[in-house]
Design an enzyme around this catalytic site. Structure first.
Site, PDB file in Angstrom:
ATOM      1  N   ARG A  44      -8.961   1.776   9.824  1.00  0.00           N
ATOM      2  CA  ARG A  44      -8.446   0.456  10.157  1.00  0.00           C
ATOM      3  C   ARG A  44      -9.515  -0.401  10.835  1.00  0.00           C
ATOM      4  O   ARG A  44      -9.287  -1.562  11.103  1.00  0.00           O
ATOM      5  CB  ARG A  44      -7.331   0.700  11.131  1.00  0.00           C
ATOM      6  CG  ARG A  44      -6.047  -0.066  11.156  1.00  0.00           C
ATOM      7  CD  ARG A  44      -5.332  -0.356   9.924  1.00  0.00           C
ATOM      8  NE  ARG A  44      -4.005  -0.834  10.216  1.00  0.00           N
ATOM      9  CZ  ARG A  44      -2.889  -0.204   9.877  1.00  0.00           C
ATOM     10  NH1 ARG A  44      -2.945   0.921   9.220  1.00  0.00           N
ATOM     11  NH2 ARG A  44      -1.725  -0.726  10.180  1.00  0.00           N
ATOM     12  N   ARG A  46      11.455  -6.470   5.008  1.00  0.00           N
ATOM     13  CA  ARG A  46      11.411  -5.020   5.163  1.00  0.00           C
ATOM     14  C   ARG A  46      12.210  -4.535   6.376  1.00  0.00           C
ATOM     15  O   ARG A  46      12.813  -3.477   6.361  1.00  0.00           O
ATOM     16  CB  ARG A  46       9.938  -4.608   5.291  1.00  0.00           C
ATOM     17  CG  ARG A  46       9.668  -3.145   5.138  1.00  0.00           C
ATOM     18  CD  ARG A  46       8.198  -2.915   4.888  1.00  0.00           C
ATOM     19  NE  ARG A  46       7.382  -3.159   6.073  1.00  0.00           N
ATOM     20  CZ  ARG A  46       6.071  -2.900   6.132  1.00  0.00           C
ATOM     21  NH1 ARG A  46       5.455  -2.425   5.063  1.00  0.00           N
ATOM     22  NH2 ARG A  46       5.394  -3.141   7.229  1.00  0.00           N
ATOM     23  N   LYS A  69       0.823  -1.213   0.000  1.00  0.00           N
ATOM     24  CA  LYS A  69       0.000   0.000   0.000  1.00  0.00           C
ATOM     25  C   LYS A  69       0.860   1.269   0.000  1.00  0.00           C
ATOM     26  O   LYS A  69       0.609   2.188  -0.768  1.00  0.00           O
ATOM     27  CB  LYS A  69      -0.937   0.037   1.227  1.00  0.00           C
ATOM     28  CG  LYS A  69      -1.964  -1.075   1.263  1.00  0.00           C
ATOM     29  CD  LYS A  69      -2.985  -0.868   2.376  1.00  0.00           C
ATOM     30  CE  LYS A  69      -2.383  -0.896   3.768  1.00  0.00           C
ATOM     31  NZ  LYS A  69      -1.807  -2.214   4.158  1.00  0.00           N
ATOM     32  N   ARG A 125      -0.261  -8.654  13.504  1.00  0.00           N
ATOM     33  CA  ARG A 125      -0.824  -7.624  12.634  1.00  0.00           C
ATOM     34  C   ARG A 125      -1.763  -8.222  11.594  1.00  0.00           C
ATOM     35  O   ARG A 125      -2.795  -7.628  11.268  1.00  0.00           O
ATOM     36  CB  ARG A 125       0.296  -6.817  11.971  1.00  0.00           C
ATOM     37  CG  ARG A 125       0.790  -5.749  12.936  1.00  0.00           C
ATOM     38  CD  ARG A 125       2.143  -5.199  12.581  1.00  0.00           C
ATOM     39  NE  ARG A 125       2.212  -4.734  11.223  1.00  0.00           N
ATOM     40  CZ  ARG A 125       3.342  -4.686  10.529  1.00  0.00           C
ATOM     41  NH1 ARG A 125       4.464  -5.088  11.049  1.00  0.00           N
ATOM     42  NH2 ARG A 125       3.323  -4.224   9.311  1.00  0.00           N
ATOM     43  N   ARG A 170      11.370  -3.436   9.477  1.00  0.00           N
ATOM     44  CA  ARG A 170      10.955  -2.313  10.322  1.00  0.00           C
ATOM     45  C   ARG A 170      10.885  -2.780  11.783  1.00  0.00           C
ATOM     46  O   ARG A 170      10.890  -3.985  12.045  1.00  0.00           O
ATOM     47  CB  ARG A 170       9.559  -1.874   9.844  1.00  0.00           C
ATOM     48  CG  ARG A 170       9.359  -0.386   9.789  1.00  0.00           C
ATOM     49  CD  ARG A 170       8.110  -0.061   9.018  1.00  0.00           C
ATOM     50  NE  ARG A 170       6.897  -0.520   9.666  1.00  0.00           N
ATOM     51  CZ  ARG A 170       5.705  -0.445   9.119  1.00  0.00           C
ATOM     52  NH1 ARG A 170       5.558   0.060   7.904  1.00  0.00           N
ATOM     53  NH2 ARG A 170       4.640  -0.857   9.764  1.00  0.00           N
TER      54      ARG A 170
HETATM   55  P1  AMP Z   1       1.158   0.853   8.914  1.00  0.00           P
HETATM   56  O1  AMP Z   1       2.335   1.665   8.525  1.00  0.00           O
HETATM   57  O2  AMP Z   1      -0.113   1.313   8.255  1.00  0.00           O
HETATM   58  O3  AMP Z   1       1.404  -0.624   8.793  1.00  0.00           O
HETATM   59  O4  AMP Z   1       0.933   1.126  10.488  1.00  0.00           O
HETATM   60  C1  AMP Z   1       1.908   0.760  11.454  1.00  0.00           C
HETATM   61  C2  AMP Z   1       1.270   0.743  12.835  1.00  0.00           C
HETATM   62  O5  AMP Z   1       0.763   2.045  13.158  1.00  0.00           O
HETATM   63  C3  AMP Z   1       0.074  -0.180  12.969  1.00  0.00           C
HETATM   64  O6  AMP Z   1       0.454  -1.524  13.245  1.00  0.00           O
HETATM   65  C4  AMP Z   1      -0.672   0.465  14.140  1.00  0.00           C
HETATM   66  O7  AMP Z   1      -0.036   0.191  15.367  1.00  0.00           O
HETATM   67  C5  AMP Z   1      -0.476   1.941  13.857  1.00  0.00           C
HETATM   68  N1  AMP Z   1      -1.553   2.495  12.989  1.00  0.00           N
HETATM   69  C6  AMP Z   1      -1.426   2.982  11.716  1.00  0.00           C
HETATM   70  N2  AMP Z   1      -2.601   3.412  11.238  1.00  0.00           N
HETATM   71  C7  AMP Z   1      -3.517   3.196  12.222  1.00  0.00           C
HETATM   72  C8  AMP Z   1      -4.921   3.414  12.345  1.00  0.00           C
HETATM   73  N3  AMP Z   1      -5.645   3.936  11.344  1.00  0.00           N
HETATM   74  N4  AMP Z   1      -5.511   3.063  13.518  1.00  0.00           N
HETATM   75  C9  AMP Z   1      -4.811   2.542  14.544  1.00  0.00           C
HETATM   76  N5  AMP Z   1      -3.497   2.281  14.485  1.00  0.00           N
HETATM   77  C10 AMP Z   1      -2.840   2.609  13.347  1.00  0.00           C
END
Ligand code: AMP
Length: 182
Positions: free
Chosen positions: A88, A127, A15, A140, A129
């Site tokens: 989310r 990746r 994404k 996740r 991270r």
């Molecule tokens: P991502 O980069 O989208 O994979 O997000 C990394 C982490 O940030 C996720 O595993 C959550 O802990 C947090 N996070 C990102 N976006 C959201 C969201 N919309 N709601 C809640 N937590 C989020």
């Protein structure tokens, strides 16, 4: 091309990569809640300190916190945008609707990036991270299935959903996405 977009799909589906390309090519604002939260963590802000442990476990940070971040960005944006990693869960999606209605900026399309679990896990492990070790990745994916995947039907029922196969080269996937948005 449609200008107000949302990306759905499991972690590791690409994404972020695709969102960045599409936004650069079409002048859209890339609104990634994950990137914004990581920036807060890196800056050591109170918000970042609150979010860090939750993110490192692969869980979702609070809806209030994420909604505040999104609301601030969307209400100061006149042009198109792409939401990446938000909403989310159903609570966030439900809270987004009145905000967009008030701004008179409805979502025009929801792109679902689809990919097999085995490929997702391999990609995430590569990746590297902070939240990309195997136990956290499985957590996740589970949270994605339980909390985020119900949004697929939510947006399908609204006639907004378009599915894209997220396997292949970055360029191939990008052109599939662009086609689906015409
Ligand atoms: P991502 O980069 O989208 O994979 O997000 C990394 C982490 O940030 C996720 O595993 C959550 O802990 C947090 N996070 C990102 N976006 C959201 C969201 N919309 N709601 C809640 N937590 C989020």
């Amino acid at each position: 091309m449609k200008q107000r977009l949302l990306f759905l799909g499991p972690p590791g589906a690409g994404k972020g990569t695709q969102a960045e390309r599409l936004c650069n090519a079409h002048g859209l604002m890339h609104l990634s809640t994950g990137d914004l939260l990581r920036a807060e963590v890196a800056a050591g802000s109170p918000l970042g300190q609150e979010a860090e442990a939750v993110m490192n476990r692969g869980e979702l940070v609070s809806d209030e916190l994420v909604l505040a971040i999104v609301e601030k960005r969307l209400s100061t944006q006149a042009g198109g945008w792409l939401l990446d990693g938000f909403p989310r869960n159903v609570i966030q999606a439900t809270a987004l609707e009145p905000l967009l209605a008030q701004l008179k900026q409805p979502i025009e399309a929801v792109v679902l990036l689809e990919l097999d679990d085995a490929v997702l896990i391999a990609r995430l492990l590569a990746r590297g991270r902070a939240d990309d070790n195997e136990a956290v990745i499985r957590n996740r994916l589970e949270i994605y299935r339980e909390k985020t995947a119900p949004l697929i039907d939510h947006y399908r029922q609204q006639g907004l959903l378009t599915s894209v196969e997220a396997q292949g080269s970055v360029e191939e996937i990008c052109s599939r996405i662009e086609k689906s948005l015409n």
